[in-house]
Enzyme design. Structure first.
Site, PDB file in Angstrom:
ATOM      1  N   GLN A 134       0.826  -1.205   0.000  1.00 14.66           N
ATOM      2  CA  GLN A 134       0.000   0.000   0.000  1.00 14.66           C
ATOM      3  C   GLN A 134       0.862   1.257   0.000  1.00 14.66           C
ATOM      4  OE1 GLN A 134      -3.540  -0.308   2.889  1.00 14.66           O
ATOM      5  NE2 GLN A 134      -2.028  -1.703   3.726  1.00 14.66           N
ATOM      6  N   HIS A 150      -1.316   1.506  -4.408  1.00 17.52           N
ATOM      7  CA  HIS A 150      -1.692   2.919  -4.279  1.00 17.52           C
ATOM      8  C   HIS A 150      -0.713   3.854  -4.974  1.00 17.52           C
ATOM      9  CE1 HIS A 150      -4.102   1.658  -0.460  1.00 17.52           C
ATOM     10  NE2 HIS A 150      -4.717   1.373  -1.587  1.00 17.52           N
TER      11      HIS A 150
END
Length: 353
Positions: free
Chosen positions: A120, A140
């Site tokens: 992430q 992300h």
């Protein structure tokens, strides 16, 4: 009475005053009940006892609020296993890693202080560690990468500075243009409320393929509050007995704790050092001079030097070949764009029980 059977203006105003008065009376009663509940039962007067008895609905509501607050507070606390317990858990984790046929690692912000890594993080540390691009999914985005989506396939530019300086939610153009087609470049960051559609560096296809093959998942430093929303990463379509075994390393509660075969309350650095020792593996040393980002980066074109104000990454003079030690160095910390403006949260630590 107004025409058509409706209320007149004065009647509507009077009704509004009555409504507001009732709401204020309800709020005041809620405040009174709340003050009484904070007292010990022995300290309450007879009148206060009667008020509580007459306000069972408010008492139930306030007690529910209190339980939810306490639950949230406990979840935010950092819990540390004692050293012996942590070593015991790491030995169990090491056995799981040895026996894993297909290990996938999910990492979060806690890793930024082993077939595929799903991250992430937006700070690019996995790319800079030397892992091959095909073995990384940065769900992300990556703050060092900007892309041209007009080129097919998308043309990627790795930079030695944070490219998110001018970007934000739903506003991704970085201010630079593609060297090939001249179209506007955009960052790769996926903000809350957005759906990531870029092939790279998000690499969703590889992440879901790896998850489907995994028999063991190791989660390092991730709260899993976002990752839990991606059912494909957890093989939720499979029956529970065929899903990968889950191992979590985190100081705080995560929404997947009840699913975990083992939860280790420890810092990622400490756990990974112990794990590598158990596996008889040496952690490779990091040399800034050999950081892959320097070979992957695309230089700015003439006229683009002032397109950003962030400090660029520089190779360390001490590690550089003797002939290149005159290269400029930066002593200032690297400041991120939107990424670097986060706030550090501190929480009380307690021993695990």
């Amino acid at each position: 009475m107004a025409a058509g059977g409706g209320l007149s203006r004065s009647e509507r105003k009077a009704a509004e005053r009555v409504r507001r008065l009732r709401e204020e009376q309800q709020r005041e009663r809620l405040r009174q009940v709340s003050r009484i509940l904070r007292k010990a039962a022995a300290e309450r007067s007879a009148e206060e006892g009667r008020l509580l008895a007459e306000s069972e609905d408010l008492v139930t509501e306030l007690q529910g609020r209190s339980r939810r607050r306490e639950g949230l507070k406990r979840r935010q606390e950092e819990v540390c296993d004692d050293p012996e317990e942590l070593r015991r858990k790491v030995r169990e984790l090491a056995g799981a890693v040895r026996n894993a046929k297909y290990l996938v690692v999910y990492t979060g912000a806690g890793i930024s202080t082993v077939r595929h890594v799903v991250s992430q993080n937006c700070d690019g540390l996995h790319l800079r560690s030397g892992l091959p691009r095909t073995a990384i999914s940065e769900l992300h985005g990556n703050m060092y990468i900007e892309v041209c989506t007009s080129c097919i396939p998308n043309r990627e530019y790795v930079r030695m500075f944070d490219v998110t300086e001018r970007t934000a939610l739903h506003r991704h153009q970085t201010g630079r243009t593609c060297h090939k087609c001249g179209a506007q470049l955009r960052d790769t960051i996926v903000h809350f409320g957005e759906r990531g559609t870029l092939g790279q560096p998000l690499n969703w296809e590889a992440a879901t393929e790896a998850a489907s093959k995994a028999d063991t998942i190791l989660c390092l430093g991730s709260s899993l509050k976002v990752l839990k929303k991606y059912p494909r990463l957890w093989c939720m379509t499979k029956p529970p007995s065929r899903r990968p075994k889950l191992y979590i390393v985190n100081l705080q509660w995560t929404p997947k704790d009840d699913w975990a075969a083992l939860k280790l309350h420890g810092k990622c650095d400490d756990v990974m050092q112990l794990l590598m020792d158990e596996l008889g593996l040496q952690i490779p040393l990091y040399y800034r001079w050999q950081d892959p980002i320097f070979s992957l980066a695309t230089p700015l074109r003439a006229g683009e030097e002032n397109s950003h104000s962030r400090k660029s990454l520089c190779r360390s003079r001490e590690e550089a070949p003797s002939g290149d030690r005159g290269a400029p160095l930066s002593s200032a910390p690297i400041l991120g764009g939107w990424f670097g403006r986060g706030c550090a949260k501190r929480a009380k630590r307690k021993k695990a029980t």
